[in-house]
Write a protein that holds these residues in place. Sequence first.
Motif, mmCIF file in Angstrom:
data_model
loop_
_atom_site.group_PDB
_atom_site.id
_atom_site.type_symbol
_atom_site.label_atom_id
_atom_site.label_comp_id
_atom_site.label_asym_id
_atom_site.label_seq_id
_atom_site.Cartn_x
_atom_site.Cartn_y
_atom_site.Cartn_z
ATOM 1 N N MET A 173 0.933 -1.247 -0.001
ATOM 2 C CA MET A 173 0.025 0.035 0.035
ATOM 3 C C MET A 173 0.900 1.361 0.145
ATOM 4 O O MET A 173 1.798 1.252 0.833
ATOM 5 N N LEU A 174 0.558 2.219 -0.872
ATOM 6 C CA LEU A 174 1.311 3.272 -0.800
ATOM 7 C C LEU A 174 0.640 4.586 -0.313
ATOM 8 O O LEU A 174 -0.635 4.140 -0.515
ATOM 9 N N ARG A 175 1.011 5.321 0.328
ATOM 10 C CA ARG A 175 0.525 6.436 1.050
ATOM 11 C C ARG A 175 1.323 7.854 0.983
ATOM 12 O O ARG A 175 2.201 8.008 0.754
ATOM 13 N N VAL A 176 0.425 8.962 1.122
ATOM 14 C CA VAL A 176 0.827 10.198 1.239
ATOM 15 C C VAL A 176 0.009 10.828 2.215
ATOM 16 O O VAL A 176 -1.163 10.702 2.455
ATOM 17 N N GLU A 177 0.752 11.562 3.107
ATOM 18 C CA GLU A 177 0.230 11.781 4.470
ATOM 19 C C GLU A 177 0.976 13.096 4.996
ATOM 20 O O GLU A 177 2.240 13.382 4.730
ATOM 21 N N HIS A 178 0.461 13.878 5.844
ATOM 22 C CA HIS A 178 0.936 14.984 6.614
ATOM 23 C C HIS A 178 0.408 15.092 7.897
ATOM 24 O O HIS A 178 -0.955 14.892 8.312
ATOM 25 N N ARG A 179 1.116 15.178 9.017
ATOM 26 C CA ARG A 179 0.751 15.278 10.417
ATOM 27 C C ARG A 179 0.915 16.494 10.888
ATOM 28 O O ARG A 179 1.927 17.280 10.605
ATOM 29 N N ALA A 180 0.203 16.839 11.832
ATOM 30 C CA ALA A 180 0.726 18.162 12.586
ATOM 31 C C ALA A 180 0.128 18.274 14.234
ATOM 32 O O ALA A 180 -0.721 17.352 14.445
ATOM 33 N N GLY A 181 0.772 18.549 15.032
ATOM 34 C CA GLY A 181 0.436 18.977 16.502
ATOM 35 C C GLY A 181 -0.415 19.966 16.603
ATOM 36 O O GLY A 181 0.031 21.198 15.889
ATOM 37 N N ILE A 182 -1.497 20.021 17.267
ATOM 38 C CA ILE A 182 -2.478 21.012 17.249
ATOM 39 C C ILE A 182 -2.663 21.312 18.812
ATOM 40 O O ILE A 182 -2.925 20.219 19.704
ATOM 41 N N ALA A 183 -2.737 22.619 19.509
ATOM 42 C CA ALA A 183 -2.740 22.928 20.784
ATOM 43 C C ALA A 183 -4.262 23.163 20.974
ATOM 44 O O ALA A 183 -4.664 24.317 21.223
ATOM 45 N N PRO B 55 -13.297 3.737 -4.843
ATOM 46 C CA PRO B 55 -12.798 2.768 -5.958
ATOM 47 C C PRO B 55 -11.893 3.653 -6.935
ATOM 48 O O PRO B 55 -12.250 4.639 -7.429
ATOM 49 N N ARG B 56 -11.077 2.836 -7.635
ATOM 50 C CA ARG B 56 -9.999 3.577 -8.457
ATOM 51 C C ARG B 56 -10.031 2.960 -9.765
ATOM 52 O O ARG B 56 -8.796 2.829 -10.349
ATOM 53 N N GLY B 57 -10.861 2.229 -10.413
ATOM 54 C CA GLY B 57 -11.031 1.662 -11.679
ATOM 55 C C GLY B 57 -10.979 0.324 -11.604
ATOM 56 O O GLY B 57 -11.386 -0.410 -10.607
ATOM 57 N N LEU B 58 -10.059 -0.329 -12.525
ATOM 58 C CA LEU B 58 -10.004 -1.811 -12.750
ATOM 59 C C LEU B 58 -9.122 -2.426 -11.867
ATOM 60 O O LEU B 58 -8.408 -1.916 -11.168
ATOM 61 N N PHE B 59 -9.394 -3.945 -11.540
ATOM 62 C CA PHE B 59 -8.484 -4.712 -10.906
ATOM 63 C C PHE B 59 -8.614 -4.360 -9.498
ATOM 64 O O PHE B 59 -7.457 -4.847 -8.764
ATOM 65 N N GLY B 60 -9.747 -3.826 -8.837
ATOM 66 C CA GLY B 60 -9.730 -3.735 -7.375
ATOM 67 C C GLY B 60 -8.757 -2.450 -7.000
ATOM 68 O O GLY B 60 -8.611 -2.502 -5.702
ATOM 69 N N ALA B 61 -8.437 -1.567 -7.760
ATOM 70 C CA ALA B 61 -7.766 -0.545 -7.240
ATOM 71 C C ALA B 61 -8.629 0.350 -6.407
ATOM 72 O O ALA B 61 -9.784 0.634 -6.934
ATOM 73 N N ARG B 62 -8.071 1.018 -5.395
ATOM 74 C CA ARG B 62 -8.969 1.921 -4.545
ATOM 75 C C ARG B 62 -8.150 2.696 -3.622
ATOM 76 O O ARG B 62 -6.772 2.368 -3.738
ATOM 77 N N SER B 63 -8.621 3.759 -3.042
ATOM 78 C CA SER B 63 -7.736 4.681 -2.250
ATOM 79 C C SER B 63 -8.650 4.878 -0.783
ATOM 80 O O SER B 63 -9.823 4.756 -1.111
ATOM 81 N N ILE B 64 -8.056 5.107 0.192
ATOM 82 C CA ILE B 64 -8.560 5.320 1.415
ATOM 83 C C ILE B 64 -8.058 6.977 1.796
ATOM 84 O O ILE B 64 -6.924 6.870 2.358
ATOM 85 N N ARG B 65 -9.075 7.758 1.902
ATOM 86 C CA ARG B 65 -8.591 8.871 2.271
ATOM 87 C C ARG B 65 -8.955 9.175 3.690
ATOM 88 O O ARG B 65 -9.878 8.549 4.269
ATOM 89 N N TYR B 66 -8.018 9.449 4.540
ATOM 90 C CA TYR B 66 -8.321 9.361 6.136
ATOM 91 C C TYR B 66 -7.971 10.758 6.879
ATOM 92 O O TYR B 66 -6.975 11.549 6.535
ATOM 93 N N LEU B 67 -8.617 10.959 7.748
ATOM 94 C CA LEU B 67 -8.463 12.017 8.799
ATOM 95 C C LEU B 67 -8.369 11.395 10.347
ATOM 96 O O LEU B 67 -9.284 10.754 10.459
ATOM 97 N N GLU B 68 -7.091 11.575 10.872
ATOM 98 C CA GLU B 68 -6.938 10.433 11.943
ATOM 99 C C GLU B 68 -6.452 11.679 13.164
ATOM 100 O O GLU B 68 -5.988 12.652 12.811
ATOM 101 N N VAL C 98 -3.017 15.163 14.425
ATOM 102 C CA VAL C 98 -3.895 15.144 13.197
ATOM 103 C C VAL C 98 -3.156 14.493 12.043
ATOM 104 O O VAL C 98 -1.882 14.922 11.878
ATOM 105 N N ALA C 99 -3.477 13.681 11.526
ATOM 106 C CA ALA C 99 -2.937 13.186 10.422
ATOM 107 C C ALA C 99 -3.978 13.135 9.177
ATOM 108 O O ALA C 99 -5.203 12.543 9.460
ATOM 109 N N VAL C 100 -3.617 13.864 8.203
ATOM 110 C CA VAL C 100 -4.351 13.937 6.962
ATOM 111 C C VAL C 100 -3.649 13.028 5.814
ATOM 112 O O VAL C 100 -2.592 13.495 5.446
ATOM 113 N N GLY C 101 -4.196 12.074 5.239
ATOM 114 C CA GLY C 101 -3.648 11.572 4.035
ATOM 115 C C GLY C 101 -4.493 10.518 3.274
ATOM 116 O O GLY C 101 -5.748 10.460 3.411
#
Length: 142
Positions: free
Chosen positions: A1-11, A78-91, A102-105
């Motif tokens: 699984m490939l990912r792109v993410e950014h995390r930040a500390g929040i007061a 879903p991202r097209g053929l052959f079961g491709a997909r992505s999961i956008r997340y906010l954690e 917070v993690a956004v990715g």
Amino acid sequence: MLRVEHRAGIAAPVETVWDLIADLESWPRWHPLTVRAQGGLALGAPIEVVEKLGEAERAVTFRVHDWTPYEHLHLIQPRGLFGARSIRYLEVEKVGPANTIVAVGEAFDGYFAKQALRREHRFLKAGFEGAALSLKAEAERA
């Protein structure tokens, strides 16, 4: 699984951060990729998003894949053929009474994951960084 993410500390308390995430209609205010968002937070529920990648706008329908209030929201696309997909997340992670991380990715999976990520990486990287930092600013102002 490939990912792109950014995390930040929040007061700010995790509840404040989560309230911004759960208010889908507020996303355009703090998420630079989002032009419009609407839907409901329930498993399998559609989330209709108009997002901007560079100069192009596109309508995307995500489905709520998983969510736990005050922890995470995972949206599947879903991202097209052959079961491709992505999961956008906010954690969010509570690290103290008035401190949150917070993690956004997005995670890409399936046969065409590399191609999808290669095509969108620069927009997503900048967008997720902007979203995390704007969410930080919004929560710390609240």
